[in-house]
Design an enzyme around this catalytic site. Structure first.
Site: not given
Lengths: 348, 66, 430
Positions: C243-244
């Site tokens: 995730n980012c």
């Protein structure tokens, strides 16, 4: 190098007279006037009061828009590094004017240092915009107020605008969260706090848990079959391609879109602009976030009078409480004006 | 004007001060479930909306989760 | 478990004829490595490699992941275990070599609302820890047969596999510094320092779907019940980032590899307290999962005999509810808590910062207000695509200006308000 300062004072401290001169419009004087002289003396070599704005308290408060415009023009013209306002002690109208000057200057990116009694409404209303030194409640405290304000101005100059906490620097809390780079990284600070908590030694939390306000419950709807129900969402449902460019996080706006004549929302017409959750389920069937399909059924069956033909939407992701509150108030007004009986608010 | 909040994370809804609260399915799909058969899913959505309408027609004195 | 970490200081990262490590110089054969990456998945359409060095006028965006190159020099298992058949062995024991001072960064066209900016110089560089690493940047594009989930998985795999491949260079290298970390089985660990308070770490991981997922030994953590880990396992990649989004407070894989709370807890282990281990938990999308996971965390902490814990959050908004539940339930079980979070206090910092609250949360470390606005001047070189600046979380319509500069919230900067306390940003009442 000395910085250039503009000082804002009222008619009384501007030596124009008392209440009888309170309707004085804005005047601009060269150099320091009244309490400015003592400030200038305390700031010699560090700051120069280049101009003093004098304005009657009644004039300012009764012609606020005009006064703000005038002050904005003066500041844009002079481009000072800093503004000093007051001190206003517990004078309500004077405090409000100093606070408002703070708001105008903030909009121009010019910092403001002021002085007020802690119960002055100008502090409560405009504390976000200025560094305000606490003063006594009357001008008898001028002799303490001037050195305290000069000290804060000096600190502001020496620290190149990066002031420390209210307690360290001697200003009243502005109700703001301010970023800074700490000496130790967060993980190390957490371990230090853990050790303090284990050993029972004092520690200072870096963030006090928030307290939210409350609204009294509204009376129930008596007859659904004649009621108009509106849909509102923080789940970011928007017409395809997000025509108003609502931000995927930290929304600065909300959208108002027609659903008149629409039987349901579908993949071809709507999508989510929200960046805080997996958007695939909503994009495939936006009714999963904004249940237009079911409400149309209920409308057709006569269970509800009508589905309001506009829906309101924003993105809740990372959006500040202040923005959310403002959106909420405006949306509520739109709904009220449109004769809506009740709202269903969906969140993701 | 009464408002009903359909939200998954009821504790947040309570903390921020919603008065009429209907618990939802999941954050990305509060009124649906992509794993369900479409007809079943719509029935689920309808039951949640009906519960919301019940909330709007119920007099309350304090925060209430329906 | 006992793990030796041997750091090899990378003094120079450069392209060259052969891929090799010698005297602190990591050299990469650009064409050969790009070709190897392209072979990782048949849906990869394009691979470009660049090197971005600290101080350069270079912007990388949108950043998918940042990974440190490591290898198992001794002991069983593989870096980032559990992804490929045969890679299931437990990690966290033996000896691990680290190429310190460099990182693998992945970028490419957006998967969804994907972001992350790393500026190698200028005002933005101060806010990201990854402006200080020598970065090997992979720009990877996929073909249009990929859906969003495939796209994310491919980019994730490309970053991890490349880091592991580069990490192999360190296998036989001599470490510039070595440090040993050890945590014993619970009963022995408790017996080692019987007079010290027992502390643990509650490690919350994002688990909310596309671009919001994290993997533990290859398992999507939204499907786990909270579980126990030896602290050294993460140093071998037991946790992998997927995730980012809102890149400021999502943990790239390198942050897990160097998990800051674990490293800082080891500093006073055996002196001020007895660091017993790590409880991994998730941040799921249903209330039932949130209640279940936080109940389970409190149960495990009691079962471990803990007196106090540090709890770190990943993300904001609904995970604030997980943070608050973990805090409340642990405190109610008589376990003292310190919380690590960040804030969404509005662009001027005028709002409440969290979506949920508990009076039990009286010891909070903040890693800064993510809504703070920053102006990022144009850079001479752009790696990736800046056209997404207007739609990423923390940007708005008009964020990207004609001259290539970007005005946005620090939310867009990778690691700016990292909630594991990876760097120094903080916020105060002012």
């Amino acid at each position: 190098m000395t910085i250039r300062v503009v000082h804002y004072i009222n008619q009384f401290f501007g030596q124009k007279g008392g209440e009888e001169a309170a309707n004085l419009p804005i005047e601009l004087a060269d150099g320091p006037v009244g309490p400015g002289a003592a400030l200038q003396a305390a700031l010699t070599g560090k700051a120069e009061i280049v101009k003093t704005i004098i304005c009657g308290d009644s004039y300012f408060n009764e012609n606020e828009g005009l006064a703000c415009m005038g002050i904005r023009e003066i500041l844009q013209d002079i481009k000072p590094d800093l503004i000093i306002a007051g001190p206003a002690f517990n004078a309500g109208r004077y405090g409000m004017a100093c606070g408002k000057v703070g708001e105008v200057a903030h909009g121009l990116g010019i910092p403001v240092i002021s002085g007020m009694y802690n119960e002055n409404p100008g502090y409560e209303l405009y504390r976000n915009f200025s560094y305000i030194v606490e003063t006594t409640n009357s001008a008898a405290g001028m002799r303490q107020a001037i050195p305290a304000m000069a000290k804060l101005v000096t600190a502001w100059i020496e620290k190149e605008g990066k002031l420390g906490t209210p307690a360290e620097e001697g200003y009243m809390p502005r109700g703001l969260r301010v970023n800074f780079f700490a000496e130790e990284r967060g993980a190390k600070r957490a371990v230090n706090m853990l050790i303090a908590k284990l050993e029972g030694t004092p520690f200072q939390t870096e963030y006090e848990m928030p307290v939210f306000d409350r609204v009294a419950p509204q009376p129930a709807i008596l007859d659904l079959s004649t009621a108009t129900i509106a849909l509102v969402t923080s789940g970011g449902v928007v017409p395809k391609c997000n025509p108003n460019r609502i931000e995927s996080s930290s929304a600065s706006k909300y959208g108002e879109y027609s659903i008149g004549g629409l039987e349901c929302l579908c993949e071809a017409t709507h999508e989510t602009a929200h960046g805080g959750y997996d958007p695939v389920a909503c994009n495939k069937d936006p009714n999963r976030v904004l249940p237009v399909d079911v409400l149309r059924d209920l409308e057709r069956e006569g269970r509800i009078g009508k589905l309001h033909d506009k829906f309101y939407t924003t993105v809740g992701n990372g959006t500040s409480v202040a923005n959310s509150k403002a959106f909420g108030a405006e949306i509520a007004m739109h709904l009220k004006n449109a004769g809506v009986s009740a709202a269903i608010l969906t969140s993701t | 004007m009464p408002v009903v909040h359909i939200a998954t994370v009821v504790p947040i809804s309570l903390t921020v001060g919603a008065n009429r609260i209907v618990p939802a399915v999941a954050i990305p799909h509060p009124l649906g479930n992509p794993k369900m058969d479409p007809a079943e899913e719509k029935a689920l959505r309808r039951s949640l909306v009906e519960k919301a309408l019940t909330a709007l027609t119920t007099e309350i004195e304090d925060q209430t989760v329906f | 478990m006992k793990l030796e970490i041997g750091n090899i200081h990378v003094k120079e990262l450069a392209f060259g004829e052969n891929t090799a490590l010698s005297s602190g110089r990591v050299q990469i054969n650009r064409e050969e490595l790009a070709g190897w990456i392209r072979e990782l998945d048949h849906r990869i359409a394009e691979v470009k490699l660049d090197i971005a060095l600290p101080g350069e006028s270079t912007r990388i965006m949108p950043v998918k992941d940042v990974i440190e190159a490591r290898c198992k020099a001794e002991g069983k298992g593989f870096m980032f275990p559990g992804r490929n058949p045969g890679d299931e062995a437990m990690v966290g024991e033996g000896r691990t070599h680290v190429l310190k001072g460099m990182a693998i960064v992945t970028t490419g066209k957006v998967v969804g609302f994907q972001e992350g900016i790393i500026d190698m110089s200028g005002p933005g560089a101060e806010y990201t820890p990854f402006s200080k690493t020598q970065n090997l940047v992979i720009t990877c594009e996929v073909d249009d047969t990929c859906n969003q989930y495939d796209h994310e998985a491919i980019l994730r795999r490309v970053g991890i596999e490349t880091a592991n491949r580069i990490g192999q260079l360190a296998m036989t290298a001599t470490a510039d510094e070595t440090r040993t970390y050890e945590t014993k089985p619970l009963i022995q660990q408790a017996a080692e320092y019987p007079n010290l308070p027992k502390v643990g770490y509650v490690y919350m991981l994002q688990s909310q779907g596309l671009m919001h997922d994290t993997y533990l030994y290859g398992v999507d953590v939204k499907t786990i019940l909270p579980t126990l880990l030896y602290p050294t396992e993460v140093m071998d990649g037991a946790i992998m980032s997927g995730n980012c989004v809102s890149a400021c407070d999502k943990n790239p894989s390198i942050v897990h590899q160097n998990s800051p709370v674990i490293h800082e807890l080891y500093e006073n282990h055996g002196i001020k307290y007895n660091f017993m281990g790590v409880i991994i938990t998730n941040e799921n999308v249903t209330l039932a999962d949130k209640e279940r996971s936080s109940n389970y965390v409190a149960k495990l902490a009691v079962q471990m005999g803990l007196d106090a814990v540090i709890i770190s959050e990943e993300g904001f908004g609904n995970p604030d509810a997980d943070l608050v539940m973990n805090c409340r339930k642990l405190e109610e079980a008589g376990i003292k808590t310190v919380l690590l979070t960040d804030e969404y206090a509005g662009q001027n910092g005028e709002s409440q910062s969290l979506a949920d609250s508990t009076p039990k949360g009286d010891a909070v470390i903040t890693n800064g207000n993510a809504n703070q606005v920053i102006h990022l001047p144009a850079m001479q070189r752009l790696i990736g695509h800046d056209t997404y600046a207007d739609m990423i979380a923390g940007g708005w319509d008009g964020s990207l200006q004609a001259d290539g500069s970007i005005t946005a919230e620090i939310q867009v900067i990778t690691g700016a308000t990292n909630e594991l306390g990876y760097h120094n940003l903080c916020a105060m009442a002012g």
